[in-house]
Design a protein around this motif. Structure first.
Motif, mmCIF file in Angstrom:
data_model
loop_
_atom_site.group_PDB
_atom_site.id
_atom_site.type_symbol
_atom_site.label_atom_id
_atom_site.label_comp_id
_atom_site.label_asym_id
_atom_site.label_seq_id
_atom_site.Cartn_x
_atom_site.Cartn_y
_atom_site.Cartn_z
ATOM 1 N N GLY A 42 -1.397 16.064 -14.164
ATOM 2 C CA GLY A 42 -1.495 15.195 -13.012
ATOM 3 C C GLY A 42 -0.304 15.345 -12.088
ATOM 4 O O GLY A 42 0.700 15.984 -12.411
ATOM 5 N N ASN A 43 -0.426 14.758 -10.918
ATOM 6 C CA ASN A 43 0.694 14.699 -9.981
ATOM 7 C C ASN A 43 0.710 13.300 -9.366
ATOM 8 O O ASN A 43 -0.036 12.423 -9.795
ATOM 9 C CB ASN A 43 0.582 15.795 -8.912
ATOM 10 N N ARG A 44 1.558 13.085 -8.399
ATOM 11 C CA ARG A 44 1.708 11.731 -7.875
ATOM 12 C C ARG A 44 0.496 11.286 -7.054
ATOM 13 O O ARG A 44 0.358 10.105 -6.742
ATOM 14 C CB ARG A 44 2.977 11.638 -7.033
ATOM 15 N N TYR A 45 -0.389 12.228 -6.706
ATOM 16 C CA TYR A 45 -1.574 11.887 -5.929
ATOM 17 C C TYR A 45 -2.815 11.688 -6.800
ATOM 18 O O TYR A 45 -3.634 10.816 -6.550
ATOM 19 C CB TYR A 45 -1.855 12.954 -4.882
ATOM 20 N N ARG A 46 -2.957 12.534 -7.840
ATOM 21 C CA ARG A 46 -4.135 12.486 -8.710
ATOM 22 C C ARG A 46 -3.675 12.685 -10.145
ATOM 23 O O ARG A 46 -3.008 13.671 -10.453
ATOM 24 C CB ARG A 46 -5.142 13.569 -8.306
ATOM 25 N N THR A 47 -4.045 11.766 -11.029
ATOM 26 C CA THR A 47 -3.509 11.790 -12.376
ATOM 27 C C THR A 47 -4.343 12.676 -13.300
ATOM 28 O O THR A 47 -5.478 13.027 -13.008
ATOM 29 C CB THR A 47 -3.466 10.374 -12.979
ATOM 30 N N ALA A 48 -3.749 12.986 -14.456
ATOM 31 C CA ALA A 48 -4.444 13.785 -15.459
ATOM 32 C C ALA A 48 -5.604 13.019 -16.087
ATOM 33 O O ALA A 48 -6.490 13.630 -16.697
ATOM 34 C CB ALA A 48 -3.471 14.221 -16.553
ATOM 35 N N THR A 49 -5.638 11.706 -15.922
ATOM 36 C CA THR A 49 -6.749 10.915 -16.446
ATOM 37 C C THR A 49 -7.890 10.797 -15.442
ATOM 38 O O THR A 49 -8.849 10.066 -15.672
ATOM 39 C CB THR A 49 -6.284 9.500 -16.834
ATOM 40 N N GLY A 50 -7.780 11.516 -14.327
ATOM 41 C CA GLY A 50 -8.852 11.504 -13.346
ATOM 42 C C GLY A 50 -8.881 10.261 -12.483
ATOM 43 O O GLY A 50 -9.950 9.826 -12.034
ATOM 44 N N PRO A 52 -6.794 8.017 -9.118
ATOM 45 C CA PRO A 52 -5.826 8.154 -8.038
ATOM 46 C C PRO A 52 -4.415 7.907 -8.567
ATOM 47 O O PRO A 52 -4.186 7.008 -9.373
ATOM 48 C CB PRO A 52 -6.238 7.062 -7.045
ATOM 49 N N GLY A 53 -3.472 8.727 -8.139
ATOM 50 C CA GLY A 53 -2.103 8.587 -8.593
ATOM 51 C C GLY A 53 -1.369 7.477 -7.868
ATOM 52 O O GLY A 53 -1.892 6.856 -6.936
ATOM 53 N N PRO A 54 -0.130 7.222 -8.257
ATOM 54 C CA PRO A 54 0.639 6.123 -7.654
ATOM 55 C C PRO A 54 0.917 6.328 -6.170
ATOM 56 O O PRO A 54 1.183 5.360 -5.461
ATOM 57 C CB PRO A 54 1.939 6.107 -8.466
ATOM 58 N N GLU A 55 0.839 7.581 -5.699
ATOM 59 C CA GLU A 55 1.055 7.841 -4.276
ATOM 60 C C GLU A 55 -0.191 8.425 -3.618
ATOM 61 O O GLU A 55 -0.112 9.088 -2.587
ATOM 62 C CB GLU A 55 2.250 8.788 -4.098
ATOM 63 N N TYR A 56 -1.348 8.164 -4.229
ATOM 64 C CA TYR A 56 -2.606 8.614 -3.606
ATOM 65 C C TYR A 56 -2.721 8.017 -2.204
ATOM 66 O O TYR A 56 -2.381 6.860 -1.977
ATOM 67 C CB TYR A 56 -3.802 8.169 -4.448
ATOM 68 N N TRP A 57 -3.213 8.804 -1.274
ATOM 69 C CA TRP A 57 -3.380 8.318 0.089
ATOM 70 C C TRP A 57 -4.665 8.876 0.682
ATOM 71 O O TRP A 57 -5.171 9.914 0.259
ATOM 72 C CB TRP A 57 -2.191 8.721 0.977
ATOM 73 N N GLN A 58 -5.188 8.170 1.643
ATOM 74 C CA GLN A 58 -6.231 8.715 2.506
ATOM 75 C C GLN A 58 -6.129 7.997 3.837
ATOM 76 O O GLN A 58 -5.664 6.851 3.910
ATOM 77 C CB GLN A 58 -7.622 8.560 1.898
ATOM 78 N N ASN A 59 -6.521 8.660 4.867
ATOM 79 C CA ASN A 59 -6.383 8.099 6.202
ATOM 80 C C ASN A 59 -7.565 7.187 6.536
ATOM 81 O O ASN A 59 -8.579 7.183 5.841
ATOM 82 C CB ASN A 59 -6.221 9.211 7.224
ATOM 83 N N ARG A 60 -7.396 6.417 7.574
ATOM 84 C CA ARG A 60 -8.389 5.404 7.937
ATOM 85 C C ARG A 60 -8.868 5.642 9.358
ATOM 86 O O ARG A 60 -8.078 6.010 10.242
ATOM 87 C CB ARG A 60 -7.778 4.005 7.802
ATOM 88 N N THR A 518 -13.644 3.471 -10.041
ATOM 89 C CA THR A 518 -12.304 4.002 -9.772
ATOM 90 C C THR A 518 -12.238 4.729 -8.441
ATOM 91 O O THR A 518 -11.247 4.613 -7.707
ATOM 92 C CB THR A 518 -11.895 4.961 -10.904
ATOM 93 N N TRP A 519 -13.297 5.463 -8.103
ATOM 94 C CA TRP A 519 -13.273 6.288 -6.895
ATOM 95 C C TRP A 519 -14.109 5.696 -5.762
ATOM 96 O O TRP A 519 -14.406 6.393 -4.790
ATOM 97 C CB TRP A 519 -13.706 7.709 -7.229
ATOM 98 N N SER A 520 -14.463 4.418 -5.866
ATOM 99 C CA SER A 520 -15.203 3.798 -4.771
ATOM 100 C C SER A 520 -14.331 3.765 -3.517
ATOM 101 O O SER A 520 -13.154 3.408 -3.566
ATOM 102 C CB SER A 520 -15.641 2.379 -5.154
ATOM 103 N N TYR A 521 -14.915 4.226 -2.412
ATOM 104 C CA TYR A 521 -14.268 4.277 -1.101
ATOM 105 C C TYR A 521 -13.046 5.196 -1.100
ATOM 106 O O TYR A 521 -12.127 5.030 -0.302
ATOM 107 C CB TYR A 521 -13.898 2.871 -0.620
#
Length: 648
Positions: A42-50, A52-60, A518-521
């Motif tokens: 995993g990384n700070r955006y997407r974890t090894a457990t599948g 979103p990571g602690p710094e996951y982002w997406q624009n609005r 987990t991945w809703s929206y």
């Protein structure tokens, strides 16, 4: 196979079995199918457990739109203001936007890559956007600089949009001619009482910037669908006063566009589990149901936290509705609009019933429906989905209408709620939706329109076809004859195998519902799905993701023989295919009893042969692999061992 009738032959087989048991200890290593396939770290955006990571982002992306439909010139004229929130870790000098109406021009990439003989994605070529008065600004001043390339537009700002939450605005005027043939996704059709306009991809839309691809700017060619960010939509559709407009989201001004009779009927529908007419078949041209007899009306809609909106407009609509009951106790409103040519209980008269049941089933089984309405529109579109709105063929009837309605509304879960990248990974929306459709059809009206996804062996010839392609094949280059399998049936079959054969219902449902929640929206990638299922189900499924979802390998498990061994039996199994699978076999005995034996997939890690010691004091009559015939095994001939009995 002949019976073993003498002791000498029995002794010979017993000795052979003994050698096989010994040989199994030194069998060759068979690790290749089981090697790590997904990206486990995993990384700070997407974890090894599948997740979103602690710094996951997406624009609005938040939109305000005012558009006018001209039913004489068949045009849309509009003004758009986009508020773009940059949650990425980098400043943005520009953003990219999709101009999908530019597909309908003679020189578009989509038109130039369409085969001479045509395909489903043929489209008109007399359309395309006219963009004027474009302004892009962050704080002070504005820029009009932009570059249009085919179906993409690059918009430059006067200063960068700051990272980590900065905002910029883009405004513009746009107009275009509405195509008749909109690539089987949108367009218009003339009916007895007027033209039906099915409007989608109807305004310039921001492209997605993500942590995987950067800007997702693959041109709109045909088979590849859409990938969009989430936001709130506040939009106004001005149409001729004799039109009914239905759309994604909640109608904000019913008093201005609906008569008291229509509003009263709508109120009754919102409390009724049975379909209620808002406009009856004989009332389409009834002046008493028109707020105005001439001019235009403006219909105002809002929708929150959605990736898109669509609408339909026509003076030819019959309109009906019914209540949708949701698990939380909330309700939504199922609606259908269709012309008189489509009326009747054999056709669109049951559309709202279908819509209601579809939404209720998916809400109860997977994740609650989040939108205020679910509108089914009869159009010149074989089937296409948008948040809260589906376009289905106005000629569909019976089982066909149920199937397309159920499928398109199933898409509200994939990719409307779970916002995957359709343009790159159609299997993550089409395949997942086809999978949940199977259970919805099983449930609806006690299986009135039950599906056949579980009849996996009916499609074996495709798996053996040298021209078949893998699920991962990019949709715009896949052979159109393979698209139904690569995007829909094969990935759906993969999920069916996981639920009904590999993991079991409880473990699968727990993992799959967790993935949706987990991945809703948000924007999952294939590895996020694979890793999430592995971790929540508690199973290393690398061999399955690799073998089934990528490549064209086949499954061929077999029974080589069943022989006596020291008072018991040895069942000699083989894996002659490319893809290992757990073994489930039914052993039938001479006393007419039977038992199910399951062996884990790990038996194939050491080689492609396995000997199973069956300890029993009964006489074996038959052994059969996969007795429920869930696995699409390409060789039926070695699935059953037909020998009756051995002396013990």
């Amino acid at each position: 196979m002949k019976f073993v009738q003498n002791a000498a032959m029995a002794l010979l087989l017993c000795c052979a079995a003994s050698k096989m048991v010994q040989a199994q200890e030194t069998d060759t290593n068979n690790q290749s199918p089981f090697m790590e396939f997904t990206e486990p770290n995993g990384n700070r955006y997407r974890t090894a457990t599948g997740r979103p990571g602690p710094e996951y982002w997406q624009n609005r992306t938040d939109y305000e739109i005012r558009a006018t439909l001209d039913d004489e010139a068949h045009t849309i004229t509009g003004k758009l203001t986009l508020t773009y929130t940059n949650n990425s870790p980098e400043n943005l000098d520009f953003i990219w936007m999709h101009l999908e109406q530019n597909r309908f021009t003679p020189t578009s990439r989509g038109n130039l890559t369409t085969p001479i003989q045509g395909n489903r994605y043929n489209g008109d070529i007399d359309g395309g956007y006219e963009i004027t008065n474009l302004k892009a600004s962050v704080k002070r001043g504005s820029s009009s600089e932009h570059i249009i390339t085919d179906t993409r537009m690059q918009v430059f700002f006067n200063e960068p949009i700051p990272a980590n939450g900065g905002t910029g605005t883009v405004s513009m005027d746009f107009n275009y001619k509405i195509p008749v043939k909109g690539m089987d996704r949108m367009g218009r059709v003339d009916t007895q009482n007027g033209t039906i306009y099915a409007m989608a991809q109807w305004f310039p839309r921001a492209a997605v910037l993500d942590d995987i691809e950067g800007w997702n700017v693959i041109p709109y060619l045909g088979a590849g669908e859409f990938y969009l960010d989430y936001g709130d939509y506040d939009y106004y559709i001005t149409a001729p006063s004799d039109h009914i407009v239905v759309a994604s989201g909640a109608l904000q001004n019913p008093n201005e566009v609906m008569t008291a009779t229509m509003r009263d009927r709508m109120d009754k529908a919102s409390k009724s589990d049975s379909t209620v007419f808002i406009v009856k078949p004989g009332e389409i041209n009834d002046a008493s149901l028109k707020v105005k007899q001439e001019g235009t009306l403006t219909w105002h809609f809002k929708m929150e936290n959605t990736r898109d909106v669509a609408f339909a407009s026509s003076k030819a609509f019959i309109w009906d509705a019914a209540k949708i009951n949701l698990p939380s106790g909330k309700t939504a409103l199922a609606q259908s609009v269709y012309p008189v040519e489509s009326k009747g209980d054999a056709a669109w008269g049951r559309s709202t019933e279908y819509t209601k049941n579809s939404i209720e089933n998916y809400s109860n089984m997977w994740f609650e429906y989040p939108y205020p309405v679910a509108v089914n529109v009869a159009a010149e579109v074989n089937g296409m989905e948008y948040p809260g709105v589906s376009f289905c063929s106005w000629k569909s009837k019976g089982k066909d209408l149920w199937g397309v309605t159920d499928h398109e509304f199933g898409h509200n879960w994939f990719p409307m709620i779970v916002g995957s990248n359709e343009r790159l990974y159609p299997w993550m929306d089409e395949g997942f939706t086809t999978f949940i459709n199977y259970y919805s059809s099983e449930q609806f009206n006690n299986g009135e329109y039950a599906g056949n996804l579980d009849q996996t062996r009916n499609r074996v010839n495709w798996y053996l076809d040298p021209d078949s392609q893998g699920i991962e094949t990019y949709p715009d280059v896949v052979d159109i004859r393979n698209l139904g399998m690569t995007a829909y049936v094969k990935p759906a079959t993969g999920l069916l195998l996981l639920r009904e054969y590999i993991l079991g219902k409880e473990r699968f449902d727990n993992a799959f519902k967790s993935y949706i929640k987990t991945w809703s929206y948000k924007h999952p990638q294939p590895n996020d799905f694979f890793n999430h299922m592995n971790n929540v189900a508690g199973e290393n499924l690398e061999w399955f993701w690799k073998g089934w979802f990528y490549g064209t390998g086949t499954i061929d498990l077999g029974i080589e023989n069943v022989v006596p061994y020291q008072g018991d039996y040895v069942i000699i199994l083989s894996n002659k295919g490319d893809l290992p699978m757990p073994v489930k076999m039914s052993v039938g005995y001479e006393d007419d009893t039977s038992e199910i034996i399951e062996l884990p997939v790990e038996i194939w890690e050491r080689g492609n042969d396995w000997n199973y010691l069956l300890e029993t004091d009964k006489r074996v009559k038959t052994v059969e692999l996969d007795p429920d015939k869930i696995v699409p095994d390409v060789n039926f001939s070695n699935d059953i061992w037909p020998v009756a009995t051995y002396s013990k």
